[in-house]
Design an enzyme around this catalytic site. Sequence first.
Site, PDB file in Angstrom:
ATOM      1  CB  SER A  61      62.084  36.279  59.369  1.00 29.32           C
ATOM      2  OG  SER A  61      62.659  37.553  59.490  1.00 29.32           O
TER       3      SER A  61
HETATM    4  N1  SAM Z   1      65.975  37.812  59.848  1.00 28.00           N
HETATM    5  C1  SAM Z   1      66.022  38.025  61.259  1.00 28.00           C
HETATM    6  C2  SAM Z   1      65.958  36.707  61.992  1.00 28.00           C
HETATM    7  O1  SAM Z   1      65.960  35.659  61.329  1.00 28.00           O
HETATM    8  O2  SAM Z   1      65.910  36.720  63.226  1.00 28.00           O
HETATM    9  C3  SAM Z   1      64.860  38.856  61.697  1.00 28.00           C
HETATM   10  C4  SAM Z   1      65.005  40.290  61.438  1.00 28.00           C
HETATM   11  S1  SAM Z   1      63.768  41.259  62.218  1.00 28.00           S
HETATM   12  C5  SAM Z   1      62.338  40.883  61.309  1.00 28.00           C
HETATM   13  C6  SAM Z   1      64.267  42.846  61.591  1.00 28.00           C
HETATM   14  C7  SAM Z   1      65.474  43.409  62.250  1.00 28.00           C
HETATM   15  O3  SAM Z   1      65.846  44.601  61.540  1.00 28.00           O
HETATM   16  C8  SAM Z   1      65.248  43.832  63.692  1.00 28.00           C
HETATM   17  O4  SAM Z   1      66.154  43.145  64.509  1.00 28.00           O
HETATM   18  C9  SAM Z   1      65.508  45.354  63.678  1.00 28.00           C
HETATM   19  O5  SAM Z   1      66.116  45.831  64.862  1.00 28.00           O
HETATM   20  C10 SAM Z   1      66.424  45.487  62.486  1.00 28.00           C
HETATM   21  N2  SAM Z   1      66.504  46.807  61.868  1.00 28.00           N
HETATM   22  C11 SAM Z   1      65.520  47.711  61.612  1.00 28.00           C
HETATM   23  N3  SAM Z   1      66.039  48.799  61.013  1.00 28.00           N
HETATM   24  C12 SAM Z   1      67.381  48.589  60.880  1.00 28.00           C
HETATM   25  C13 SAM Z   1      68.475  49.336  60.338  1.00 28.00           C
HETATM   26  N4  SAM Z   1      68.331  50.551  59.798  1.00 28.00           N
HETATM   27  N5  SAM Z   1      69.712  48.796  60.378  1.00 28.00           N
HETATM   28  C14 SAM Z   1      69.925  47.562  60.931  1.00 28.00           C
HETATM   29  N6  SAM Z   1      68.935  46.817  61.465  1.00 28.00           N
HETATM   30  C15 SAM Z   1      67.682  47.314  61.426  1.00 28.00           C
END
Ligand code: SAM
Length: 216
Positions: A61
């Site tokens: 992010s």
């Molecule tokens: N905050 C994180 C960072 O600093 O790197 C970035 C997160 S990224 C924008 C969103 C993440 O949510 C992805 O890695 C994706 O695989 C995960 N994701 C999506 N749906 C999910 C779910 N139901 N449960 C767990 N993770 C999920």
Amino acid sequence: MDGEASRRNEMLSTLKRRGIASAAVLEAMAEVPRELFVPAHLVELAYEDGALPIGDGQTISQPYIVALMTEAADLGHRSRVLEVGTGSGYSTAILSRLVGHVFSIERHDALAISARERLARGGYLDNVSISVGDGTLGLPEEAPFDAIIIAAAGPRVPEALRAQLAPGGRLVMPVGSASGPQQLNCIVREDDETYRTEVLAPVSFVPLIGAQGWRR
Ligand code: SAM
């Protein structure tokens, strides 16, 4: 001051200019080396205020959004926090500097494994647990949580997560369409029955995929 330290200072100036006021959040963002959490070929861009690819179609992010979400969660030193979407582990590391314990869930095995390795390398695992699974269902066995931070956009706030938020707690989550307009919401659980929603900002997140999110 080395190149990374001076780029990190510039990032902090940007965060302040954009309205991040919490000294604790700024201190945590100053302490965690973002270059540890981005792919090696993108290290030069680690302190640009933007999201970057981390593999599996996912992103680390944008620093401003990490700061905004963390500040909105109104965390305390003893807070127990659930994070949905570990991704690179960067925001997990920031949270670990601020709270009692971070429970972070990631649906992609490979991302969870590399995030755990990075967090171990940075010395952040003392108060962090990473699990693999569908974060839309939360972690009922560890609930209630003082704050829940969801780093992917869903059509609505998952009922399971609403229920796992402690009274007085805050849930921060992007809500909107999978590839179109989304808004960052902060939901405050005022008591057992009452939830109040504040809209923080327009955002653009990857989709929250799961039983109480988008179907893949
Ligand atoms: N905050 C994180 C960072 O600093 O790197 C970035 C997160 S990224 C924008 C969103 C993440 O949510 C992805 O890695 C994706 O695989 C995960 N994701 C999506 N749906 C999910 C779910 N139901 N449960 C767990 N993770 C999920």
